[in-house]
Design a protein around this motif. Structure first.
Motif, PDB file in Angstrom:
ATOM      1  N   TYR A  22      -9.990   0.631   7.991  1.00 60.37           N
ATOM      2  CA  TYR A  22     -10.139   2.061   8.240  1.00 60.37           C
ATOM      3  C   TYR A  22     -10.946   2.740   7.129  1.00 60.37           C
ATOM      4  O   TYR A  22     -11.754   3.620   7.389  1.00 60.37           O
ATOM      5  CB  TYR A  22      -8.761   2.725   8.370  1.00 60.37           C
ATOM      6  CG  TYR A  22      -8.832   4.185   8.731  1.00 60.37           C
ATOM      7  CD1 TYR A  22      -9.047   4.582  10.047  1.00 60.37           C
ATOM      8  CD2 TYR A  22      -8.701   5.172   7.762  1.00 60.37           C
ATOM      9  CE1 TYR A  22      -9.124   5.926  10.385  1.00 60.37           C
ATOM     10  CE2 TYR A  22      -8.772   6.521   8.093  1.00 60.37           C
ATOM     11  CZ  TYR A  22      -8.980   6.894   9.406  1.00 60.37           C
ATOM     12  OH  TYR A  22      -9.053   8.222   9.743  1.00 60.37           O
ATOM     13  N   PHE A  23     -10.738   2.342   5.892  1.00 60.72           N
ATOM     14  CA  PHE A  23     -11.425   2.965   4.770  1.00 60.72           C
ATOM     15  C   PHE A  23     -12.666   2.191   4.324  1.00 60.72           C
ATOM     16  O   PHE A  23     -13.237   2.487   3.277  1.00 60.72           O
ATOM     17  CB  PHE A  23     -10.461   3.170   3.594  1.00 60.72           C
ATOM     18  CG  PHE A  23      -9.424   4.218   3.876  1.00 60.72           C
ATOM     19  CD1 PHE A  23      -9.785   5.549   3.941  1.00 60.72           C
ATOM     20  CD2 PHE A  23      -8.106   3.870   4.107  1.00 60.72           C
ATOM     21  CE1 PHE A  23      -8.835   6.534   4.213  1.00 60.72           C
ATOM     22  CE2 PHE A  23      -7.154   4.847   4.385  1.00 60.72           C
ATOM     23  CZ  PHE A  23      -7.523   6.175   4.434  1.00 60.72           C
ATOM     24  N   SER A  24     -13.088   1.215   5.123  1.00 54.78           N
ATOM     25  CA  SER A  24     -14.318   0.486   4.780  1.00 54.78           C
ATOM     26  C   SER A  24     -15.514   1.431   4.918  1.00 54.78           C
ATOM     27  O   SER A  24     -15.472   2.420   5.655  1.00 54.78           O
ATOM     28  CB  SER A  24     -14.490  -0.723   5.699  1.00 54.78           C
ATOM     29  OG  SER A  24     -14.787  -0.304   7.019  1.00 54.78           O
ATOM     30  N   ASP A  25     -16.592   1.123   4.197  1.00 54.67           N
ATOM     31  CA  ASP A  25     -17.778   1.986   4.218  1.00 54.67           C
ATOM     32  C   ASP A  25     -18.315   2.191   5.628  1.00 54.67           C
ATOM     33  O   ASP A  25     -18.677   3.312   6.005  1.00 54.67           O
ATOM     34  CB  ASP A  25     -18.869   1.411   3.310  1.00 54.67           C
ATOM     35  CG  ASP A  25     -18.557   1.606   1.838  1.00 54.67           C
ATOM     36  OD1 ASP A  25     -17.774   2.516   1.500  1.00 54.67           O
ATOM     37  OD2 ASP A  25     -19.096   0.846   1.013  1.00 54.67           O
ATOM     38  N   LYS A  26     -18.365   1.141   6.424  1.00 52.73           N
ATOM     39  CA  LYS A  26     -18.905   1.274   7.784  1.00 52.73           C
ATOM     40  C   LYS A  26     -18.077   2.233   8.629  1.00 52.73           C
ATOM     41  O   LYS A  26     -18.633   3.050   9.371  1.00 52.73           O
ATOM     42  CB  LYS A  26     -18.983  -0.095   8.472  1.00 52.73           C
ATOM     43  CG  LYS A  26     -20.138  -0.935   8.000  1.00 52.73           C
ATOM     44  CD  LYS A  26     -20.264  -2.195   8.825  1.00 52.73           C
ATOM     45  CE  LYS A  26     -21.447  -3.023   8.359  1.00 52.73           C
ATOM     46  NZ  LYS A  26     -21.658  -4.213   9.185  1.00 52.73           N
ATOM     47  N   GLN A  27     -16.768   2.155   8.526  1.00 52.60           N
ATOM     48  CA  GLN A  27     -15.921   3.045   9.315  1.00 52.60           C
ATOM     49  C   GLN A  27     -15.992   4.490   8.813  1.00 52.60           C
ATOM     50  O   GLN A  27     -15.985   5.429   9.605  1.00 52.60           O
ATOM     51  CB  GLN A  27     -14.470   2.541   9.316  1.00 52.60           C
ATOM     52  CG  GLN A  27     -14.281   1.254  10.081  1.00 52.60           C
ATOM     53  CD  GLN A  27     -14.744   1.364  11.523  1.00 52.60           C
ATOM     54  OE1 GLN A  27     -14.401   2.302  12.230  1.00 52.60           O
ATOM     55  NE2 GLN A  27     -15.545   0.405  11.954  1.00 52.60           N
TER      56      GLN A  27
END
Length: 169
Positions: A22-27
């Protein structure tokens, strides 16, 4: 006792994986770009205050200077984000209703702190006493992660936008 440990650790591991995703750069970028399209939308009787609030949200997503590229017209210019906001306000005012969304959004992270997003943008716009016009055009965006010293705004800032001429008319 060992069974209880396993029963507790599996949900905790799943939760950590979901939070990481959820907190990944892509998301984060995907949510931010979807928020951008939501703020570009215009209802038939949108109050001036709501327009101003939407433009303030968009301004926070922009780098201080944004490169605008329209290849078909050999147009390439770096605009201050205030000028870009003025253009967006002018563009939105031309239409009675405006709906913008991304289809097939693809986000790549080629270098640390840098992201590219490519998509087909779906624009539905209606001028007064005209039929609804629908466009599907490609768009390419370059975003950079905000420095930790910078305050306010979003984590990622739009620094370049390549759009087709049909979208800016």
């Amino acid at each position: 006792m060992k069974k209880n440990y396993i029963l507790i650790s599996i949900p905790a591991l799943i939760l950590l994986i979901l939070l990481g995703w959820y907190f990944s750069d892509k998301q984060v970028i995907k949510r931010q770009l979807n928020e951008l399209t939501w703020n570009l939308n215009k209802e038939k009787s949108e109050p001036t205050l709501e327009n101003g609030l939407k433009m303030r949200e968009i301004k926070q997503m922009l780098a201080p200077d944004v490169r605008a590229i329209v290849s078909e017209r050999n147009y390439r210019e770096t605009l201050a984000h205030d000028m870009l906001i003025r253009y967006l306000m002018y563009y939105r005012d031309k239409y009675e209703t405006l709906t913008v969304s991304f289809e097939d959004l693809l986000i790549e992270l080629p270098a640390k702190g840098e992201a590219t997003a490519s998509a087909t943008v779906l624009v539905q716009r209606k001028k007064q006493q005209n039929d609804l016009e629908e466009l599907r055009e490609p768009v390419e965006l370059l975003l950079r992660k905000k420095d930790k010293e910078q305050k306010g705004g979003r984590d990622w800032r739009l620094v370049e936008a390549k759009v087709s001429a049909a979208l800016v008319e």
